[in-house]
Design an enzyme around this catalytic site. Structure first.
Site, PDB file in Angstrom:
ATOM      1  N   CYS A 113      -5.241   4.546 -21.133  1.00  0.00           N
ATOM      2  CA  CYS A 113      -4.000   3.788 -20.939  1.00  0.00           C
ATOM      3  C   CYS A 113      -4.362   2.356 -20.591  1.00  0.00           C
ATOM      4  CB  CYS A 113      -3.163   4.394 -19.814  1.00  0.00           C
ATOM      5  SG  CYS A 113      -1.592   3.537 -19.557  1.00  0.00           S
ATOM      6  N   CYS A 117      -3.022   1.198 -13.771  1.00  0.00           N
ATOM      7  CA  CYS A 117      -2.500   1.259 -12.406  1.00  0.00           C
ATOM      8  C   CYS A 117      -3.656   1.574 -11.446  1.00  0.00           C
ATOM      9  CB  CYS A 117      -1.417   2.329 -12.307  1.00  0.00           C
ATOM     10  SG  CYS A 117      -0.008   1.977 -13.373  1.00  0.00           S
TER      11      CYS A 117
HETATM   12  N1  SAH Z   1       2.386   6.127 -18.018  1.00  0.00           N
HETATM   13  C1  SAH Z   1       3.562   6.768 -17.597  1.00  0.00           C
HETATM   14  C2  SAH Z   1       3.510   8.269 -17.758  1.00  0.00           C
HETATM   15  C3  SAH Z   1       2.222   8.955 -17.401  1.00  0.00           C
HETATM   16  S1  SAH Z   1       1.750   8.864 -15.720  1.00  0.00           S
HETATM   17  C4  SAH Z   1       3.915   6.393 -16.178  1.00  0.00           C
HETATM   18  O1  SAH Z   1       3.111   5.751 -15.530  1.00  0.00           O
HETATM   19  O2  SAH Z   1       5.025   6.714 -15.766  1.00  0.00           O
HETATM   20  C5  SAH Z   1       2.824  10.084 -14.996  1.00  0.00           C
HETATM   21  C6  SAH Z   1       2.963   9.962 -13.503  1.00  0.00           C
HETATM   22  O3  SAH Z   1       1.743  10.322 -12.829  1.00  0.00           O
HETATM   23  C7  SAH Z   1       3.299   8.545 -13.067  1.00  0.00           C
HETATM   24  O4  SAH Z   1       4.394   8.521 -12.178  1.00  0.00           O
HETATM   25  C8  SAH Z   1       2.030   8.143 -12.366  1.00  0.00           C
HETATM   26  O5  SAH Z   1       2.293   7.154 -11.436  1.00  0.00           O
HETATM   27  C9  SAH Z   1       1.529   9.421 -11.761  1.00  0.00           C
HETATM   28  N2  SAH Z   1       0.115   9.337 -11.361  1.00  0.00           N
HETATM   29  C10 SAH Z   1      -0.882   8.694 -11.973  1.00  0.00           C
HETATM   30  N3  SAH Z   1      -2.045   8.836 -11.295  1.00  0.00           N
HETATM   31  C11 SAH Z   1      -1.777   9.581 -10.218  1.00  0.00           C
HETATM   32  C12 SAH Z   1      -2.575  10.072  -9.123  1.00  0.00           C
HETATM   33  N4  SAH Z   1      -3.865   9.809  -9.032  1.00  0.00           N
HETATM   34  N5  SAH Z   1      -1.948  10.822  -8.188  1.00  0.00           N
HETATM   35  C13 SAH Z   1      -0.632  11.112  -8.295  1.00  0.00           C
HETATM   36  N6  SAH Z   1       0.156  10.680  -9.300  1.00  0.00           N
HETATM   37  C14 SAH Z   1      -0.411   9.911 -10.257  1.00  0.00           C
HETATM   38 FE1  SF4 Z   2      -0.990   4.331 -17.496  1.00  0.00          FE
HETATM   39 FE2  SF4 Z   2      -0.249   3.641 -15.034  1.00  0.00          FE
HETATM   40 FE3  SF4 Z   2       0.920   5.759 -16.248  1.00  0.00          FE
HETATM   41 FE4  SF4 Z   2      -1.673   5.845 -15.446  1.00  0.00          FE
HETATM   42  S1  SF4 Z   2       0.141   5.667 -14.154  1.00  0.00           S
HETATM   43  S2  SF4 Z   2      -0.861   6.582 -17.394  1.00  0.00           S
HETATM   44  S3  SF4 Z   2      -2.367   3.724 -15.844  1.00  0.00           S
HETATM   45  S4  SF4 Z   2       1.011   3.578 -16.868  1.00  0.00           S
END
Ligand code: SAH
Ligand code: SF4
Length: 375
Positions: A113, A117
């Site tokens: 991705c 984040c």
């Molecule tokens: N990219 C999209 C969808 C995939 S991520 C998005 O960011 O919404 C799906 C969810 O998983 C998101 O809410 C994201 O913030 C969460 N997520 C990602 N990494 C995480 C982690 N290490 N612990 C808990 N939730 C996480």
């Molecule tokens: Fe991509 Fe952020 Fe969603 Fe992870 S949480 S999949 S980096 S948009």
């Protein structure tokens, strides 16, 4: 001869166009679609109500090919996780979560991705590529095929069994990748999920989760409004810029406006805000108060996700008591709030082992959409 066309990647429009090009009547496209997506046919010779000449052409010029399954693990609580090979060393996860009243499939849309984040291991992998429609819908095809076995009564060729029980009743785009940065493929996959001749899911039962790609939230509203989840994670721009870098491009004010616009067409009358709970970073009472103010004009529910730590993140999960106190703040302000609970613990180890082999570090199962109502 040119490569066979993979029918799994064609939505009803594209399949109809292909059939027309081949001089077939439009209802042939619908028949074919039902064979592929409802009866999960993988071979054309199974499609006994199609003319032999048509089948012969299909055999020569088409194929039904989903990504190969690298592994398939089922937890003692029924959670099932597949790791799928999408080529060039890339693998994506797909997870099925059974509950008493629904079965939810969590799908991926990209290998890696680009949003990156701070708290997400998918983001840390960097971006490899967008998945194609066949690779996205292939996740649902595989899952339905395997899970419906034993549940689906296959009828005679001429009259398929009426109303087979479908294991997958809900789909969430919460796997690897940002669906709204792979918009065209996501849209075609959504069309297939909703199509009565394919998976026939209701709009309310399909949820796209986004980190906040504002223009594409508007496009989705126009093209195919399904349930929307927005990954918020912070109540102000300064903090969100750090946690979700895309915020620098589409700040909170614009995002909130896009959410309000979306609600005018959405199949549900609320937006789900996802909020990962990071110890000492975004989890204080002051953050909760700021969130309540931020979302005052947006009918919403909150889904708090206990952070799933990974080695290089440098972040910690908020303690349970803090998550509960945070949730209660929101609840007291009248916001329905859920805390995501962990499922499938006993396949964790396997997940970790696979991670080493195929460089997949998403630990997707731990951010699955299983919710525990606080109130
Ligand atoms: N990219 C999209 C969808 C995939 S991520 C998005 O960011 O919404 C799906 C969810 O998983 C998101 O809410 C994201 O913030 C969460 N997520 C990602 N990494 C995480 C982690 N290490 N612990 C808990 N939730 C996480
Ligand atoms: Fe991509 Fe952020 Fe969603 Fe992870 S949480 S999949 S980096 S948009």
């Amino acid at each position: 001869m040119s490569d066979p066309v993979n029918l799994l990647g064609l939505d009803s429009q594209a399949l109809a166009a292909l059939c027309e090009q081949w001089g077939e009547r439009p209802f042939r496209a619908r028949q074919l679609q039902r064979w592929i997506h409802q009866r999960h046919a993988g071979e054309f010779d199974q499609m006994s109500d199609l003319a032999k000449s048509f089948r012969a052409r299909l055999q020569q010029q088409a194929e039904i090919r989903a990504p190969a399954i690298i592994s398939d693990h089922t937890s003692s609580d029924g959670t099932r996780k597949w790791l799928l090979d999408v080529g060039a060393g890339n693998a994506v996860e797909c997870v099925f979560i059974p509950e008493s009243n629904r079965g939810t499939l969590c799908v991926s849309t990209q290998a890696g991705c680009a949003v990156n984040c701070r708290f997400c291991s998918t983001g840390k992998q960097g971006f490899s590529r967008n998945l194609r429609v066949d690779e996205i819908i292939g996740q649902l095809w595989h899952a339905s095929r395997m899970l419906d076995e034993g549940q689906t009564r296959i009828g005679t060729d001429a009259s398929p069994a009426a109303d087979p029980v479908r294991a997958v009743s809900n789909v969430v785009f919460m796997g690897m990748g940002e669906p709204l940065q792979n918009y065209a493929a996501t849209l075609s996959a959504l069309h297939l999920m909703l199509d009565d001749n394919a998976y026939g899911l209701s709009r309310r039962r399909v949820t796209v989760s986004t980190s906040g790609v504002v223009p594409m939230i508007d496009r989705l509203r126009e093209d195919c409004p399904v349930a929307l989840a927005v990954s918020l994670h912070a109540p102000d721009d300064a903090l969100r810029d750090q946690l979700v870098p895309l915020n620098r491009k589409y700040p909170l004010d614009e995002l909130m406006q896009a959410c309000r616009r979306y609600l005018s067409a959405a199949p549900r009358d609320f937006i789900t805000f996802e909020y990962v709970m990071l110890d000492g970073v975004n989890d204080t009472d002051a953050h909760a108060r700021a969130l309540i103010a931020l979302t005052r004009d947006v009918p919403c529910k909150f889904n708090l996700i206990p952070f799933n730590p990974f080695p290089e993140s440098g972040l910690k999960r908020s303690p349970d008591a803090r998550i509960k106190a945070f949730a209660m703040r929101l609840v007291d302000a009248g916001i329905v709030t859920t805390v995501r609970k962990t499922r499938g613990d006993d396949i964790d180890a396997a997940c970790g082992q696979l991670a080493g082999e195929v460089q997949d570090r998403t630990r997707l199962r731990e951010r699955m959409p299983v919710m525990l109502e606080v109130r």
